[in-house]
Motif scaffolding. Structure first.
Motif, mmCIF file in Angstrom:
data_model
loop_
_atom_site.group_PDB
_atom_site.id
_atom_site.type_symbol
_atom_site.label_atom_id
_atom_site.label_comp_id
_atom_site.label_asym_id
_atom_site.label_seq_id
_atom_site.Cartn_x
_atom_site.Cartn_y
_atom_site.Cartn_z
ATOM 1 N N VAL A 1 0.824 -1.205 0.000
ATOM 2 C CA VAL A 1 0.000 0.000 0.000
ATOM 3 C C VAL A 1 0.863 1.262 0.000
ATOM 4 C CG1 VAL A 1 -1.720 1.324 1.312
ATOM 5 C CG2 VAL A 1 -1.954 -1.155 1.094
ATOM 6 N N LYS A 2 1.988 1.209 0.722
ATOM 7 C CA LYS A 2 2.848 2.390 0.814
ATOM 8 C C LYS A 2 3.558 2.712 -0.502
ATOM 9 C CE LYS A 2 3.663 1.994 5.791
ATOM 10 N NZ LYS A 2 4.634 1.654 6.852
ATOM 11 N N LYS A 3 3.532 1.770 -1.443
ATOM 12 C CA LYS A 3 4.060 2.066 -2.774
ATOM 13 C C LYS A 3 3.139 3.019 -3.535
ATOM 14 C CE LYS A 3 6.641 -2.236 -3.561
ATOM 15 N NZ LYS A 3 6.764 -3.463 -4.387
ATOM 16 N N GLU A 4 1.865 3.050 -3.104
ATOM 17 C CA GLU A 4 0.853 3.814 -3.830
ATOM 18 C C GLU A 4 0.451 5.106 -3.133
ATOM 19 O OE1 GLU A 4 0.179 2.755 -6.777
ATOM 20 O OE2 GLU A 4 1.241 0.859 -6.520
ATOM 21 N N ILE A 5 0.545 5.153 -1.804
ATOM 22 C CA ILE A 5 0.143 6.364 -1.084
ATOM 23 C C ILE A 5 1.239 6.774 -0.102
ATOM 24 C CG2 ILE A 5 -2.293 5.738 -1.298
ATOM 25 C CD1 ILE A 5 -2.310 5.070 1.678
ATOM 26 N N PRO A 6 1.350 8.081 0.181
ATOM 27 C CA PRO A 6 2.423 8.556 1.059
ATOM 28 C C PRO A 6 2.111 8.420 2.545
ATOM 29 C CG PRO A 6 1.160 10.417 0.245
ATOM 30 C CD PRO A 6 0.593 9.197 -0.424
ATOM 31 N N GLY B 1 -4.199 10.178 8.778
ATOM 32 C CA GLY B 1 -4.581 11.362 8.025
ATOM 33 C C GLY B 1 -6.068 11.393 7.754
ATOM 34 N N SER B 2 -6.491 12.334 6.930
ATOM 35 C CA SER B 2 -7.904 12.507 6.605
ATOM 36 C C SER B 2 -8.222 11.899 5.250
ATOM 37 C CB SER B 2 -8.273 13.992 6.595
ATOM 38 O OG SER B 2 -8.000 14.588 7.851
ATOM 39 N N ALA B 3 -9.443 11.409 5.111
ATOM 40 C CA ALA B 3 -9.882 10.812 3.852
ATOM 41 C C ALA B 3 -10.059 11.894 2.790
ATOM 42 C CB ALA B 3 -11.196 10.071 4.069
ATOM 43 N N ASN C 1 -8.767 7.864 -1.500
ATOM 44 C CA ASN C 1 -9.679 6.726 -1.609
ATOM 45 C C ASN C 1 -9.571 6.060 -2.971
ATOM 46 O OD1 ASN C 1 -10.799 6.844 0.984
ATOM 47 N ND2 ASN C 1 -12.263 8.425 0.380
ATOM 48 N N LYS C 2 -9.391 6.870 -4.013
ATOM 49 C CA LYS C 2 -9.280 6.328 -5.367
ATOM 50 C C LYS C 2 -8.006 5.503 -5.515
ATOM 51 C CE LYS C 2 -10.569 9.108 -8.564
ATOM 52 N NZ LYS C 2 -10.614 10.234 -9.556
ATOM 53 N N LYS C 3 -6.904 5.998 -4.945
ATOM 54 C CA LYS C 3 -5.624 5.277 -5.029
ATOM 55 C C LYS C 3 -5.695 3.949 -4.282
ATOM 56 C CE LYS C 3 -2.461 9.170 -5.708
ATOM 57 N NZ LYS C 3 -1.346 9.952 -5.124
ATOM 58 N N VAL C 4 -6.304 3.955 -3.090
ATOM 59 C CA VAL C 4 -6.431 2.725 -2.306
ATOM 60 C C VAL C 4 -7.325 1.717 -3.032
ATOM 61 C CG1 VAL C 4 -7.255 1.711 -0.150
ATOM 62 C CG2 VAL C 4 -6.008 3.879 -0.110
ATOM 63 N N ALA C 5 -8.424 2.221 -3.610
ATOM 64 C CA ALA C 5 -9.352 1.345 -4.335
ATOM 65 C C ALA C 5 -8.691 0.715 -5.556
ATOM 66 C CB ALA C 5 -10.587 2.137 -4.752
ATOM 67 N N GLY C 6 -7.683 1.399 -6.118
ATOM 68 C CA GLY C 6 -7.024 0.901 -7.320
ATOM 69 C C GLY C 6 -5.878 -0.058 -7.057
ATOM 70 N N ILE C 7 -5.564 -0.322 -5.787
ATOM 71 C CA ILE C 7 -4.458 -1.229 -5.453
ATOM 72 C C ILE C 7 -4.837 -2.663 -5.788
ATOM 73 C CG2 ILE C 7 -3.052 -2.174 -3.578
ATOM 74 C CD1 ILE C 7 -3.271 0.551 -2.204
#
Length: 342
Positions: free
Chosen positions: A262-267, A290-292, A297-303
Motif C-alpha cells: 500500500v505504501k508504494k501507492e500512497i504517502p 490522516g484525513s480521507a 480513496n481512489k488510489k487505495v481502491a485501485g491497489i
C-alpha cells in the motif's frame, strides 16, 4: 556539544541539556567498574522491560558495525537517538570503541535541523529520515532502524539527486542482538535481502521464523518471532512478525507485507490489523493516518492485491497512529483505539 573520544575527559565536558545529562550518566555507567549496563526495551511488542547487557558484548557489536562501514579514528558521528534504548547506547559505544568525535544532538523528528557540516556516520529512525531529506547528503554513512523503512521513504531517498556517493542502509536487529546484526543497502544500489555481519549466521525454525547465531554478542542461538525468507546462511528477507499475523477466514495474512504494498501507492502511514469477527475469526482492517480524500480513496481502491482476502474489509482513517518513544508503530495501543471505534 561535541565529545572527542580520542581525548576524553568527562569532567571537562559541560553537559547542559537534559539529553546531554542522560548521555553523561551513560558514559559514567560505561566507564565504571561494572561489567554490565542497563538497557530498556521499546515496548513495541509487549510491556517495556529493563535488562542488563555485558559491556564486552556491546564492544563486539560496535566493532562489527564500524568494520562493515569502514569507520576510522577521528571520524565524526552524530548521536540523535535516546540513550535509554540500545540504539542510542550503541551509537555512544561505537564512538568510544573507534575513537570517533561524536556530536550530541537532542533526539527529535528533525535531528539534522541545525547540522551544517559533513559527518561520517549517523543512525536514525525512518521518521527522522523522513523529516531530514534536505540534509541527508551531509551524512556519508547512514543506518536506518527502529522500524521498517516504508516504500514511500525508499522512493524519496532514491529520487534525491543530492545523495550521490552516500551510503544508506536499513538495519535488522533488536535489543537482544545489541542493535543490528544485519544490514540491507538502500543507496547507492538497493538490495532485497539483509546480509548478516561476519560471524553471524541465520536459519529457520519449524514456523518459518528466523534463528540467529551471533556468538560475538550472544552465546545462545536467538529465536525470533520474525517470519523470513532465507536465501542462504547469511542473507534473508523479512516478511513480518508472527505475533502480527492475522487469521481471516482461515487464511494467514502478513500485515507488514500488505503495508509495504500500500505504501508504494500512497504517502500516508498505514497499518493493517485484525479485529474479532464472528464469521471470519478476524476481520482485516486498514488504518490510514490522516484525513480521507477522494484522491486517496481512489488510489487505495485501485491497489491490486495478490489474494482476495488481502483486500481490507474496512478502511479507517485516524489522525495519528500511536508510536513507542523510539518511533515504532505501537500496534497494541492502536488495536485498543480501533476496538473503541468499532
Amino acid at each position: 556539544m561535541l565529545i572527542n573520544f580520542n581525548n576524553l575527559n568527562i569532567n571537562n565536558l559541560s553537559f547542559q541539556t537534559d539529553f546531554e545529562s542522560k548521555t553523561k550518566i551513560f558514559l559514567e555507567e560505561w566507564f565504571s567498574d561494572g561489567s554490565t549496563v542497563k538497557v530498556q526495551t521499546s515496548g513495541s511488542t509487549g510491556t517495556p522491560k529493563i535488562f542488563e547487557i555485558e559491556k564486552n558484548k556491546m564492544v563486539n557489536s560496535a566493532v562489527m558495525t564500524c568494520n562493515f562501514l569502514g569507520l576510522k579514528e577521528d571520524d565524526k558521528a552524530l548521536l540523535c537517538l535516546p540513550v535509554e534504548y540500545i540504539s542510542g547506547k550503541m551509537m555512544v559505544v561505537r564512538s568510544i570503541v573507534r575513537k570517533l568525535r561524536m556530536i550530541v544532538a537532542e533526539p527529535s523528528l528533525k535531528p539534522l535541523e541545525h547540522l551544517n557540516e559533513e559527518i561520517d556516520f549517523c543512525a536514525m529512525t525512518p521518521l527522522q529520515v523522513e523529516n531530514s531529506l534536505d540534509k541527508l547528503h551531509l551524512i556519508k554513512n547512514l543506518i536506518i532502524g527502529g522500524a521498517a523503512v516504508s516504500e514511500s521513504l525508499k522512493r524519496k531517498i532514491a529520487q534525491n539527486k543530492r545523495l550521490e556517493g552516500i551510503r544508506i542502509f536499513e538495519t535488522y536487529g533488536m535489543s537482544e542482538t545489541l542493535s543490528h546484526i544485519a544490514l540491507k543497502q538502500l543507496m547507492p544500489e538497493p538490495e532485497d535481502y539483509f546480509t548478516a555481519f561476519e560471524n553471524v549466521s541465520v536459519s529457520l525454525d519449524e514456523r518459518g521464523c528466523l534463528k540467529i547465531f551471533a556468538p560475538n554478542v550472544n552465546a545462545e542461538v536467538l529465536q525470533t518471532n520474525d517470519l523470513v525468507e532465507i536465501k542462504n546462511e547469511k542473507q534473508f528477507k523479512f516478511l513480518g512478525r508472527i505475533d502480527n499475523v492475522i487469521n481471516s477466514g482461515g487464511s494467514k495474512v502478513f500485515p507488514e507485507t500488505l503495508e509495504a504494498l500500500v505504501k508504494k501507492e500512497i504517502p500516508n502511514e498505514v497499518v493493517f490489523t485484525g479485529v474479532k469477527d464472528e464469521s471470519l475469526g478476524q476481520k482485516l482492517i486498514l488504518v490510514i493516518e490522516g484525513s480521507a480524500t477522494d484522491d486517496l480513496n481512489k488510489k487505495v481502491a485501485g491497489i491490486s492485491f495478490e489474494k482476495s482476502f488481502h483486500k481490507p474489509k474496512e478502511i479507517i482513517f485516524i489522525e495519528k497512529i500511536p508510536r513507542t518513544p523510539n518511533g515504532k508503530v505501537n500496534r497494541i495501543e492502536l488495536n485498543k483505539i480501533i476496538a473503541g471505534r468499532l
